[in-house]
Design a protein around this motif. Structure first.
Motif, PDB file in Angstrom:
ATOM      1  N   MET A  89      35.107  35.847  48.985  1.00  0.00           N
ATOM      2  CA  MET A  89      35.583  37.524  48.993  1.00  0.00           C
ATOM      3  C   MET A  89      33.688  37.439  50.032  1.00  0.00           C
ATOM      4  O   MET A  89      32.620  37.872  48.744  1.00  0.00           O
ATOM      5  N   PRO A  90      33.468  37.457  50.909  1.00  0.00           N
ATOM      6  CA  PRO A  90      31.741  37.503  51.291  1.00  0.00           C
ATOM      7  C   PRO A  90      31.482  38.236  51.878  1.00  0.00           C
ATOM      8  O   PRO A  90      30.134  38.598  51.581  1.00  0.00           O
ATOM      9  N   TYR A  91      32.138  39.624  51.956  1.00  0.00           N
ATOM     10  CA  TYR A  91      32.020  40.765  52.039  1.00  0.00           C
ATOM     11  C   TYR A  91      31.422  41.644  50.599  1.00  0.00           C
ATOM     12  O   TYR A  91      31.455  43.242  51.008  1.00  0.00           O
ATOM     13  N   LEU A 138      41.072  39.877  42.076  1.00  0.00           N
ATOM     14  CA  LEU A 138      39.800  40.335  41.586  1.00  0.00           C
ATOM     15  C   LEU A 138      39.380  41.432  41.877  1.00  0.00           C
ATOM     16  O   LEU A 138      39.280  41.925  42.841  1.00  0.00           O
ATOM     17  N   LYS A 139      38.339  42.100  40.944  1.00  0.00           N
ATOM     18  CA  LYS A 139      37.589  43.377  41.851  1.00  0.00           C
ATOM     19  C   LYS A 139      36.490  42.553  41.016  1.00  0.00           C
ATOM     20  O   LYS A 139      36.110  42.506  40.470  1.00  0.00           O
ATOM     21  N   VAL A 140      35.052  43.155  42.434  1.00  0.00           N
ATOM     22  CA  VAL A 140      34.136  43.042  42.287  1.00  0.00           C
ATOM     23  C   VAL A 140      33.158  44.948  41.514  1.00  0.00           C
ATOM     24  O   VAL A 140      33.530  45.818  42.056  1.00  0.00           O
ATOM     25  N   LEU A 141      32.359  44.398  40.331  1.00  0.00           N
ATOM     26  CA  LEU A 141      32.176  45.533  39.340  1.00  0.00           C
ATOM     27  C   LEU A 141      31.082  45.829  40.127  1.00  0.00           C
ATOM     28  O   LEU A 141      29.882  44.602  40.833  1.00  0.00           O
ATOM     29  N   GLY A 142      30.464  47.173  40.064  1.00  0.00           N
ATOM     30  CA  GLY A 142      28.590  47.832  40.058  1.00  0.00           C
ATOM     31  C   GLY A 142      27.500  46.631  40.324  1.00  0.00           C
ATOM     32  O   GLY A 142      26.953  46.581  40.644  1.00  0.00           O
ATOM     33  N   ASN A 143      27.952  45.996  38.586  1.00  0.00           N
ATOM     34  CA  ASN A 143      26.794  45.050  38.061  1.00  0.00           C
ATOM     35  C   ASN A 143      26.859  43.743  39.416  1.00  0.00           C
ATOM     36  O   ASN A 143      25.816  42.568  38.704  1.00  0.00           O
ATOM     37  N   SER A 154      41.888  38.777  35.690  1.00  0.00           N
ATOM     38  CA  SER A 154      43.298  39.371  34.495  1.00  0.00           C
ATOM     39  C   SER A 154      42.993  37.923  33.648  1.00  0.00           C
ATOM     40  O   SER A 154      42.975  37.346  34.224  1.00  0.00           O
ATOM     41  N   MET A 155      44.092  38.047  32.975  1.00  0.00           N
ATOM     42  CA  MET A 155      44.538  36.441  32.630  1.00  0.00           C
ATOM     43  C   MET A 155      45.944  36.081  32.745  1.00  0.00           C
ATOM     44  O   MET A 155      46.805  36.437  33.308  1.00  0.00           O
ATOM     45  N   ALA A 156      46.191  34.409  32.955  1.00  0.00           N
ATOM     46  CA  ALA A 156      46.914  33.873  33.272  1.00  0.00           C
ATOM     47  C   ALA A 156      47.858  33.540  31.918  1.00  0.00           C
ATOM     48  O   ALA A 156      47.862  34.181  30.395  1.00  0.00           O
ATOM     49  N   PHE A 157      48.808  32.922  32.025  1.00  0.00           N
ATOM     50  CA  PHE A 157      50.230  33.319  30.889  1.00  0.00           C
ATOM     51  C   PHE A 157      50.728  34.030  30.247  1.00  0.00           C
ATOM     52  O   PHE A 157      51.107  33.753  29.492  1.00  0.00           O
ATOM     53  N   LYS A 158      50.664  35.477  31.392  1.00  0.00           N
ATOM     54  CA  LYS A 158      51.298  36.392  30.653  1.00  0.00           C
ATOM     55  C   LYS A 158      52.233  37.348  31.163  1.00  0.00           C
ATOM     56  O   LYS A 158      52.948  38.001  31.336  1.00  0.00           O
ATOM     57  N   ARG A 159      52.912  35.735  32.295  1.00  0.00           N
ATOM     58  CA  ARG A 159      53.958  36.585  32.869  1.00  0.00           C
ATOM     59  C   ARG A 159      55.342  36.012  32.955  1.00  0.00           C
ATOM     60  O   ARG A 159      56.384  37.179  33.097  1.00  0.00           O
ATOM     61  N   THR A 193      49.448  35.597  20.912  1.00  0.00           N
ATOM     62  CA  THR A 193      49.044  35.230  21.716  1.00  0.00           C
ATOM     63  C   THR A 193      49.066  35.908  23.285  1.00  0.00           C
ATOM     64  O   THR A 193      48.440  36.479  23.903  1.00  0.00           O
ATOM     65  N   LYS A 194      50.349  36.539  23.564  1.00  0.00           N
ATOM     66  CA  LYS A 194      50.277  37.962  24.055  1.00  0.00           C
ATOM     67  C   LYS A 194      49.264  38.871  23.576  1.00  0.00           C
ATOM     68  O   LYS A 194      49.290  39.825  25.212  1.00  0.00           O
ATOM     69  N   ARG A 195      48.814  38.944  22.784  1.00  0.00           N
ATOM     70  CA  ARG A 195      48.265  40.176  22.229  1.00  0.00           C
ATOM     71  C   ARG A 195      46.514  40.050  22.935  1.00  0.00           C
ATOM     72  O   ARG A 195      45.883  40.990  23.923  1.00  0.00           O
ATOM     73  N   GLN A 196      46.098  38.224  22.572  1.00  0.00           N
ATOM     74  CA  GLN A 196      44.979  38.266  23.285  1.00  0.00           C
ATOM     75  C   GLN A 196      45.064  37.888  24.884  1.00  0.00           C
ATOM     76  O   GLN A 196      44.524  37.857  25.396  1.00  0.00           O
ATOM     77  N   LEU A 197      46.150  37.634  25.205  1.00  0.00           N
ATOM     78  CA  LEU A 197      46.425  38.436  27.004  1.00  0.00           C
ATOM     79  C   LEU A 197      46.098  39.368  27.291  1.00  0.00           C
ATOM     80  O   LEU A 197      46.034  38.828  28.681  1.00  0.00           O
ATOM     81  N   ARG A 198      46.538  40.010  26.887  1.00  0.00           N
ATOM     82  CA  ARG A 198      45.844  41.479  27.484  1.00  0.00           C
ATOM     83  C   ARG A 198      44.380  41.664  28.003  1.00  0.00           C
ATOM     84  O   ARG A 198      43.699  41.254  28.017  1.00  0.00           O
ATOM     85  N   GLY A 199      44.232  42.941  29.202  1.00  0.00           N
ATOM     86  CA  GLY A 199      43.209  43.205  29.580  1.00  0.00           C
ATOM     87  C   GLY A 199      42.659  42.009  30.467  1.00  0.00           C
ATOM     88  O   GLY A 199      43.122  41.710  30.986  1.00  0.00           O
ATOM     89  N   THR A 200      41.568  42.016  30.494  1.00  0.00           N
ATOM     90  CA  THR A 200      40.766  41.581  31.558  1.00  0.00           C
ATOM     91  C   THR A 200      39.553  40.984  31.297  1.00  0.00           C
ATOM     92  O   THR A 200      39.285  41.509  30.360  1.00  0.00           O
ATOM     93  N   VAL A 201      39.088  40.697  31.367  1.00  0.00           N
ATOM     94  CA  VAL A 201      38.292  39.014  31.243  1.00  0.00           C
ATOM     95  C   VAL A 201      36.831  39.522  32.811  1.00  0.00           C
ATOM     96  O   VAL A 201      36.984  39.239  33.769  1.00  0.00           O
ATOM     97  N   MET A 202      35.651  38.697  32.559  1.00  0.00           N
ATOM     98  CA  MET A 202      34.921  38.091  33.752  1.00  0.00           C
ATOM     99  C   MET A 202      35.514  37.108  34.528  1.00  0.00           C
ATOM    100  O   MET A 202      35.436  36.011  33.578  1.00  0.00           O
TER     101      MET A 202
END
Length: 65
Positions: free
Chosen positions: A62-64, A14-19, A25-30, A40-49
């Motif tokens: 992630m307490p800090y 996970l990555k915490v953003l400034g806002n 990242s999305m699952a089922f792509k390994r 399906t594989k194309r739609q699993l690209r990239g990241t989501v919130m």
């Protein structure tokens, strides 16, 4: 009182953003990708919130952040 530890799995995935949002990242792509369609594989690209219903557990991992 000692410091709380961040879960190693959470800091790797996970990555915490400034806002204040958290990006994941999305699952089922390994593996076993041959039976999945190109669409399906194309739609699993990239990241989501991370969804707001899961944010409480993410904050606990992630307490800090």
């Amino acid at each position: 009182m000692p410091k709380m530890k961040t879960k190693s799995s959470a800091k790797k995935r996970l990555k915490v953003l400034g806002n204040g949002g958290v990006k994941r990242s999305m699952a089922f792509k390994r593996h076993i990708l041959t039976k999945k369609t190109t669409k399906t594989k194309r739609q699993l690209r990239g990241t989501v919130m991370v969804h707001e219903t899961n944010m409480a557990s993410v904050r606990a991992m992630m307490p800090y952040a």
